[in-house]
Motif scaffolding. Structure first.
Motif, PDB file in Angstrom:
ATOM      1  N   PHE A   1      19.396  50.895  47.222  1.00 57.66           N
ATOM      2  CA  PHE A   1      20.520  51.022  46.281  1.00 57.66           C
ATOM      3  C   PHE A   1      19.999  51.070  44.851  1.00 57.66           C
ATOM      4  O   PHE A   1      19.036  50.390  44.510  1.00 57.66           O
ATOM      5  CB  PHE A   1      21.521  49.869  46.476  1.00 57.66           C
ATOM      6  N   ARG A   2      20.655  51.872  44.024  1.00 57.00           N
ATOM      7  CA  ARG A   2      20.209  52.068  42.642  1.00 57.00           C
ATOM      8  C   ARG A   2      21.266  51.638  41.634  1.00 57.00           C
ATOM      9  O   ARG A   2      20.996  51.535  40.449  1.00 57.00           O
ATOM     10  CB  ARG A   2      19.841  53.546  42.408  1.00 57.00           C
ATOM     11  N   GLN A   3      22.502  51.468  42.098  1.00 62.85           N
ATOM     12  CA  GLN A   3      23.563  51.050  41.176  1.00 62.85           C
ATOM     13  C   GLN A   3      24.199  49.766  41.687  1.00 62.85           C
ATOM     14  O   GLN A   3      24.702  49.716  42.818  1.00 62.85           O
ATOM     15  CB  GLN A   3      24.612  52.148  41.050  1.00 62.85           C
ATOM     16  N   ILE A   4      24.122  48.743  40.851  1.00 64.15           N
ATOM     17  CA  ILE A   4      24.631  47.422  41.211  1.00 64.15           C
ATOM     18  C   ILE A   4      25.947  47.220  40.463  1.00 64.15           C
ATOM     19  O   ILE A   4      25.962  47.261  39.222  1.00 64.15           O
ATOM     20  CB  ILE A   4      23.638  46.318  40.768  1.00 64.15           C
ATOM     21  N   VAL A   5      27.030  47.030  41.173  1.00 64.43           N
ATOM     22  CA  VAL A   5      28.322  46.825  40.519  1.00 64.43           C
ATOM     23  C   VAL A   5      28.706  45.350  40.661  1.00 64.43           C
ATOM     24  O   VAL A   5      29.029  44.881  41.756  1.00 64.43           O
ATOM     25  CB  VAL A   5      29.423  47.719  41.148  1.00 64.43           C
ATOM     26  N   LEU A   6      28.614  44.620  39.560  1.00 62.01           N
ATOM     27  CA  LEU A   6      28.976  43.202  39.583  1.00 62.01           C
ATOM     28  C   LEU A   6      30.470  43.074  39.324  1.00 62.01           C
ATOM     29  O   LEU A   6      30.991  43.661  38.376  1.00 62.01           O
ATOM     30  CB  LEU A   6      28.224  42.445  38.479  1.00 62.01           C
ATOM     31  N   VAL A   7      31.158  42.322  40.165  1.00 60.36           N
ATOM     32  CA  VAL A   7      32.571  42.017  39.897  1.00 60.36           C
ATOM     33  C   VAL A   7      32.588  40.581  39.393  1.00 60.36           C
ATOM     34  O   VAL A   7      32.326  39.647  40.145  1.00 60.36           O
ATOM     35  CB  VAL A   7      33.447  42.178  41.158  1.00 60.36           C
ATOM     36  N   THR A   8      32.850  40.435  38.099  1.00 56.81           N
ATOM     37  CA  THR A   8      32.584  39.168  37.449  1.00 56.81           C
ATOM     38  C   THR A   8      33.816  38.616  36.731  1.00 56.81           C
ATOM     39  O   THR A   8      34.924  39.163  36.871  1.00 56.81           O
ATOM     40  CB  THR A   8      31.350  39.327  36.522  1.00 56.81           C
ATOM     41  N   ARG A   9      33.641  37.524  36.007  1.00 55.24           N
ATOM     42  CA  ARG A   9      34.746  36.894  35.282  1.00 55.24           C
ATOM     43  C   ARG A   9      34.180  36.200  34.045  1.00 55.24           C
ATOM     44  O   ARG A   9      32.964  36.119  33.876  1.00 55.24           O
ATOM     45  CB  ARG A   9      35.471  35.866  36.158  1.00 55.24           C
ATOM     46  N   SER A  10      35.076  35.691  33.217  1.00 52.34           N
ATOM     47  CA  SER A  10      34.624  35.024  32.002  1.00 52.34           C
ATOM     48  C   SER A  10      33.758  33.817  32.368  1.00 52.34           C
ATOM     49  O   SER A  10      33.961  33.198  33.419  1.00 52.34           O
ATOM     50  CB  SER A  10      35.825  34.559  31.173  1.00 52.34           C
ATOM     51  N   GLY A  11      32.795  33.513  31.529  1.00 47.09           N
ATOM     52  CA  GLY A  11      31.934  32.358  31.780  1.00 47.09           C
ATOM     53  C   GLY A  11      30.723  32.685  32.632  1.00 47.09           C
ATOM     54  O   GLY A  11      29.895  31.820  32.885  1.00 47.09           O
ATOM     55  N   LYS A  12      30.624  33.940  33.097  1.00 47.09           N
ATOM     56  CA  LYS A  12      29.497  34.275  33.975  1.00 47.09           C
ATOM     57  C   LYS A  12      28.563  35.298  33.331  1.00 47.09           C
ATOM     58  O   LYS A  12      27.833  36.010  33.994  1.00 47.09           O
ATOM     59  CB  LYS A  12      30.029  34.776  35.316  1.00 47.09           C
ATOM     60  N   GLU A  13      28.604  35.342  31.981  1.00 42.86           N
ATOM     61  CA  GLU A  13      27.826  36.346  31.252  1.00 42.86           C
ATOM     62  C   GLU A  13      26.323  36.178  31.466  1.00 42.86           C
ATOM     63  O   GLU A  13      25.557  37.132  31.293  1.00 42.86           O
ATOM     64  CB  GLU A  13      28.133  36.280  29.747  1.00 42.86           C
ATOM     65  N   ALA A  14      25.891  34.981  31.833  1.00 41.80           N
ATOM     66  CA  ALA A  14      24.447  34.750  32.025  1.00 41.80           C
ATOM     67  C   ALA A  14      23.882  35.712  33.080  1.00 41.80           C
ATOM     68  O   ALA A  14      22.705  36.083  33.011  1.00 41.80           O
ATOM     69  CB  ALA A  14      24.199  33.295  32.440  1.00 41.80           C
ATOM     70  N   ILE A  15      24.709  36.107  34.044  1.00 41.71           N
ATOM     71  CA  ILE A  15      24.213  37.020  35.088  1.00 41.71           C
ATOM     72  C   ILE A  15      23.880  38.382  34.465  1.00 41.71           C
ATOM     73  O   ILE A  15      22.805  38.943  34.700  1.00 41.71           O
ATOM     74  CB  ILE A  15      25.260  37.190  36.218  1.00 41.71           C
ATOM     75  N   GLU A  16      24.810  38.894  33.643  1.00 34.70           N
ATOM     76  CA  GLU A  16      24.537  40.184  32.992  1.00 34.70           C
ATOM     77  C   GLU A  16      23.346  40.069  32.041  1.00 34.70           C
ATOM     78  O   GLU A  16      22.513  40.970  31.975  1.00 34.70           O
ATOM     79  CB  GLU A  16      25.784  40.659  32.230  1.00 34.70           C
ATOM     80  N   ASN A  17      23.263  38.941  31.329  1.00 36.01           N
ATOM     81  CA  ASN A  17      22.133  38.755  30.407  1.00 36.01           C
ATOM     82  C   ASN A  17      20.804  38.743  31.158  1.00 36.01           C
ATOM     83  O   ASN A  17      19.802  39.249  30.658  1.00 36.01           O
ATOM     84  CB  ASN A  17      22.289  37.438  29.627  1.00 36.01           C
TER      85      ASN A  17
END
Ligand code: G1P
Length: 292
Positions: A48-64
């Motif tokens: 897989f080459r595209q990761i689609v995260l389904v996230t919410r507020s307070g979880k920005e550390a994952i994107e960072n």
């Protein structure tokens, strides 16, 4: 077309509180990488080459974590700390894209997957549950095997593992019409049910959180009513799909750790820690000296 994997990361992590009070449970470490990185690396092994995260507020550390950290990278480069710089830069290898969408309310796994519908478009897609870390070192990658099977016959694939009968009410359970599934085997699915009572479970084959799904599931999710636990269940949408087309269960060969609970997270740390070149010897010595 199969290039996107949806990883729902909007869960609150109540089973690992208080550790997950201020940081996402997906950022808790298994040795030197957060749980989510182990999962993303497995996605990459499966192509897989595209990761689609389904996230919410307070979880920005994952994107960072999957973004650049210029200050840190510059400091490591200046100090010529090559190995650390590589580790930091390679949290997201070249060619891999992370896209994030929000789940505005906690309405269940099916709802989380549906939140990514506009990113997936008309493509088929995969889903990975981020609590589950799979150790398949030395084995062929189970998730990659599911991709191969899907590419052969177009059938949706669900990874399963046999669980003790007293635990069937914790999982989605598939019915393969009595086929005795052995690790590495696939079989057509006849039915499935989310978190059945022990006496109502059609088998002990539990859905472990790796799926390859035809795009049609997105359509079916739109009309899927809340089910077990009052949540919109992916299992219920897949059951509707089953009345239209065939799906297969694939029995995993690797070892799975549920890092969304305390014991599973510790077990994963022990198993991966014993194999890690920087920690294996020290950990073995500690276990021996303390007679653990
Ligand atoms: C979800 C799925 C279930 C699956 C389980 C694996 O449930 O709905 O079918 O067996 O993950 O962990 P949850 O654990 O989110 O309640």
């Amino acid at each position: 077309m199969l290039s996107k994997v949806i990883i729902p990361v909007a869960g609150l992590g109540t089973r690992v509180l208080p550790a997950s009070k201020a940081i996402p449970k997906e950022m808790l470490p298994v040795v030197d990488k957060p749980v989510i990185q182990h999962v993303v690396e497995e996605a990459m092994r499966a192509g897989f080459r595209q990761i689609v995260l389904v996230t919410r507020s307070g979880k920005e550390a994952i994107e960072n974590h999957f973004d650049a950290n210029y200050e840190l990278e510059q400091m490591l480069a200046l100090k010529n700390k090559r190995a650390l710089l590589d580790a930091v830069e390679n949290t997201l290898p070249r060619g891999i894209e992370v896209i994030s969408v929000r789940q505005p309310s906690a309405k269940g796994l099916g709802h989380a997957v549906l939140c990514a519908a506009h990113v997936v478009g008309n493509d088929d897609f995969a889903v990975m549950l981020p609590d589950m870390v799979i150790d398949d070192e030395g084995l062929a990658c189970d998730f990659a095997e599911m991709v191969k099977r899907y590419q052969k016959n177009g059938a949706g694939q669900i990874m399963v593992e046999g669980v003790p009968e007293e635990h069937v009410d914790r999982y989605g359970i598939v019915d393969c019409g009595g086929t005795a599934l052995k690790p590495g085997m696939g079989a057509p699915i006849k039915g499935m049910v989310e978190k059945p009572k022990r006496e109502e479970a059609p088998s002990n084959q539990a859905i472990v959180g790796r799926y390859i799904l035809p795009n049609r599931v997105m359509e079916l999710l739109k009309t899927t009513a809340p089910g077990a636990g009052g949540e919109i269940q992916l299992t219920d949408a897949m059951l509707k799909l089953l009345s239209e087309q065939s799906m297969e269960a694939f029995s995993m060969r690797g070892t799975i750790y549920d890092c969304g609970n305390k014991a599973g997270l510790l077990e994963a740390n022990l198993a991966f820690g014993l194999k890690h070149p920087e920690t294996g010897d020290a950990l073995r010595q500690f276990i021996k000296s303390k007679k653990l």
